[in-house]
Design a protein around this motif. Structure first.
Motif, PDB file in Angstrom:
ATOM      1  N   PRO A  48     -19.436  -0.214  -0.102  1.00 19.11           N
ATOM      2  CA  PRO A  48     -20.832   0.064  -0.469  1.00 19.11           C
ATOM      3  C   PRO A  48     -21.805  -1.121  -0.354  1.00 19.11           C
ATOM      4  N   GLU A  49     -21.420  -2.316  -0.756  1.00 19.82           N
ATOM      5  CA  GLU A  49     -22.373  -3.424  -0.762  1.00 19.82           C
ATOM      6  C   GLU A  49     -22.236  -4.395   0.396  1.00 19.82           C
ATOM      7  N   ASP A  50     -21.208  -4.251   1.229  1.00 16.14           N
ATOM      8  CA  ASP A  50     -20.954  -5.310   2.197  1.00 16.14           C
ATOM      9  C   ASP A  50     -20.056  -4.826   3.333  1.00 16.14           C
ATOM     10  N   THR A  51     -19.761  -5.746   4.251  1.00 17.62           N
ATOM     11  CA  THR A  51     -18.797  -5.519   5.329  1.00 17.62           C
ATOM     12  C   THR A  51     -17.626  -6.460   5.105  1.00 17.62           C
ATOM     13  N   VAL A  52     -16.409  -5.939   5.269  1.00 17.45           N
ATOM     14  CA  VAL A  52     -15.209  -6.750   5.123  1.00 17.45           C
ATOM     15  C   VAL A  52     -14.628  -7.007   6.511  1.00 17.45           C
ATOM     16  N   ASP A  53     -14.449  -8.289   6.838  1.00 10.05           N
ATOM     17  CA  ASP A  53     -13.751  -8.700   8.059  1.00 10.05           C
ATOM     18  C   ASP A  53     -12.336  -9.062   7.656  1.00 10.05           C
ATOM     19  N   LYS A  54     -11.360  -8.340   8.204  1.00 12.21           N
ATOM     20  CA  LYS A  54      -9.985  -8.540   7.763  1.00 12.21           C
ATOM     21  C   LYS A  54      -9.093  -9.043   8.890  1.00 12.21           C
ATOM     22  N   ASP A  55      -8.284 -10.065   8.582  1.00 13.99           N
ATOM     23  CA  ASP A  55      -7.217 -10.543   9.457  1.00 13.99           C
ATOM     24  C   ASP A  55      -5.903 -10.073   8.841  1.00 13.99           C
ATOM     25  N   VAL A  56      -5.021  -9.521   9.671  1.00 15.97           N
ATOM     26  CA  VAL A  56      -3.693  -9.140   9.192  1.00 15.97           C
ATOM     27  C   VAL A  56      -2.652  -9.862  10.046  1.00 15.97           C
ATOM     28  N   HIS A  57      -1.790 -10.626   9.378  1.00 19.14           N
ATOM     29  CA  HIS A  57      -0.702 -11.347  10.055  1.00 19.14           C
ATOM     30  C   HIS A  57       0.564 -10.497   9.939  1.00 19.14           C
ATOM     31  N   TRP A  58       1.206 -10.262  11.081  1.00 18.26           N
ATOM     32  CA  TRP A  58       2.346  -9.342  11.141  1.00 18.26           C
ATOM     33  C   TRP A  58       3.643 -10.065  11.460  1.00 18.26           C
ATOM     34  N   TYR A  59       4.721  -9.560  10.843  1.00 19.23           N
ATOM     35  CA  TYR A  59       6.063 -10.095  11.071  1.00 19.23           C
ATOM     36  C   TYR A  59       7.012  -8.978  11.471  1.00 19.23           C
ATOM     37  N   LEU A  60       7.918  -9.307  12.391  1.00 17.65           N
ATOM     38  CA  LEU A  60       9.035  -8.423  12.713  1.00 17.65           C
ATOM     39  C   LEU A  60      10.061  -8.628  11.605  1.00 17.65           C
ATOM     40  N   MET A  61      10.505  -7.536  10.999  1.00 14.45           N
ATOM     41  CA  MET A  61      11.415  -7.622   9.858  1.00 14.45           C
ATOM     42  C   MET A  61      12.589  -6.669  10.035  1.00 14.45           C
ATOM     43  N   MET A  62      13.698  -7.006   9.393  1.00 23.69           N
ATOM     44  CA  MET A  62      14.898  -6.183   9.479  1.00 23.69           C
ATOM     45  C   MET A  62      15.299  -5.693   8.091  1.00 23.69           C
ATOM     46  N   ALA A  63      15.519  -4.383   7.977  1.00 25.38           N
ATOM     47  CA  ALA A  63      15.999  -3.798   6.728  1.00 25.38           C
ATOM     48  C   ALA A  63      17.519  -3.718   6.781  1.00 25.38           C
ATOM     49  N   ASP A  64      18.143  -3.520   5.607  1.00 18.03           N
ATOM     50  CA  ASP A  64      19.606  -3.415   5.609  1.00 18.03           C
ATOM     51  C   ASP A  64      20.087  -1.997   5.293  1.00 18.03           C
ATOM     52  N   SER A  65      19.147  -1.044   5.196  1.00 22.81           N
ATOM     53  CA  SER A  65      19.527   0.363   5.002  1.00 22.81           C
ATOM     54  C   SER A  65      18.321   1.248   5.307  1.00 22.81           C
ATOM     55  N   TYR A  66      18.555   2.555   5.295  1.00 26.00           N
ATOM     56  CA  TYR A  66      17.466   3.515   5.507  1.00 26.00           C
ATOM     57  C   TYR A  66      16.704   3.823   4.218  1.00 26.00           C
ATOM     58  N   TYR A  67      17.105   3.204   3.122  1.00 26.17           N
ATOM     59  CA  TYR A  67      16.448   3.484   1.846  1.00 26.17           C
ATOM     60  C   TYR A  67      14.982   3.042   1.884  1.00 26.17           C
ATOM     61  N   SER A  68      14.109   3.874   1.340  1.00 28.10           N
ATOM     62  CA  SER A  68      12.721   3.463   1.085  1.00 28.10           C
ATOM     63  C   SER A  68      12.147   4.387   0.008  1.00 28.10           C
ATOM     64  N   LYS A  69      11.200   3.849  -0.738  1.00 25.72           N
ATOM     65  CA  LYS A  69      10.564   4.610  -1.818  1.00 25.72           C
ATOM     66  C   LYS A  69       9.083   4.251  -1.824  1.00 25.72           C
ATOM     67  N   PRO A  70       8.213   5.208  -1.459  1.00 27.51           N
ATOM     68  CA  PRO A  70       6.784   4.893  -1.368  1.00 27.51           C
ATOM     69  C   PRO A  70       6.167   4.577  -2.735  1.00 27.51           C
ATOM     70  N   GLN A  71       5.261   3.598  -2.736  1.00 27.43           N
ATOM     71  CA  GLN A  71       4.594   3.166  -3.961  1.00 27.43           C
ATOM     72  C   GLN A  71       3.465   4.146  -4.299  1.00 27.43           C
ATOM     73  N   ARG A  72       3.709   4.980  -5.300  1.00 26.16           N
ATOM     74  CA  ARG A  72       2.742   6.025  -5.675  1.00 26.16           C
ATOM     75  C   ARG A  72       1.408   5.445  -6.153  1.00 26.16           C
ATOM     76  N   GLU A  73       1.444   4.299  -6.855  1.00 29.66           N
ATOM     77  CA  GLU A  73       0.210   3.702  -7.389  1.00 29.66           C
ATOM     78  C   GLU A  73      -0.776   3.338  -6.282  1.00 29.66           C
ATOM     79  N   GLU A  74      -0.260   3.137  -5.073  1.00 26.22           N
ATOM     80  CA  GLU A  74      -1.120   2.809  -3.930  1.00 26.22           C
ATOM     81  C   GLU A  74      -1.380   4.048  -3.070  1.00 26.22           C
ATOM     82  N   TYR A  75      -1.091   5.220  -3.620  1.00 30.14           N
ATOM     83  CA  TYR A  75      -1.334   6.515  -2.958  1.00 30.14           C
ATOM     84  C   TYR A  75      -0.445   6.761  -1.745  1.00 30.14           C
TER      85      TYR A  75
END
Length: 150
Positions: free
Chosen positions: A76-103
């Motif tokens: 509403p009050e401004d413009t946000v310029d965002k930089d996102v730094h990305w990493y290749l990562m390895m998981a050790d299983s198929y398990y995942s659980k989405p964070q509900r608080e972040e929708y």
């Protein structure tokens, strides 16, 4: 103009990529890669690993830096310029659980072509392309999953 920095990960397990589905107040937000804001005193690698863990429940290992994406959006009050730094990562299983608080309503691992088409943002598709290419190179060289590599 507000400048913001986030870090995130392209998390891979057995060739599949971890995605999150965001739905805010029943408004379709779409499939995204896990990422979040750098906290004071935190280095980028730590941010990426922490955000992946918070948003997906996955304790992933960082393999290598992939690159940076940049975009802007309006609040509403401004413009946000965002930089996102990305990493290749390895998981050790198929398990995942989405964070509900972040929708985040869903999470899961998808084959490359599925993940590519599911991702909402073009800049995340570009990062996925780069990360997956690095993953295939490491796999071909028998370095993927070889803990001497990290």
């Amino acid at each position: 103009m507000i400048e913001a920095t986030s870090c995130g990960g392209v998390v891979i397990f057995r060739g599949k990529i971890l995605l999150l589905y965001k739905n805010y107040k029943n408004k379709y937000e779409g499939w995204v890669l896990p990422k979040g804001t750098v906290e004071v005193g935190e280095d980028y690698k730590d941010t990426a690993a922490r955000e992946v863990l918070e948003e997906t429940g996955v304790a992933a290992s960082i393999i290598k830096y992939i690159g940076k994406s940049q975009y802007s959006f309006n609040i509403p009050e401004d413009t946000v310029d965002k930089d996102v730094h990305w990493y290749l990562m390895m998981a050790d299983s198929y398990y995942s659980k989405p964070q509900r608080e972040e929708y985040f309503e869903d999470s899961g691992y998808y084959k490359y072509h599925e993940a590519y088409h599911l991702l909402k943002f073009a800049n995340e598709r570009q990062i996925l392309e780069k990360a997956y290419s690095e993953y295939l190179d490491l796999k071909k060289s028998n370095l993927w999953g070889n803990h001497k590599y990290f």
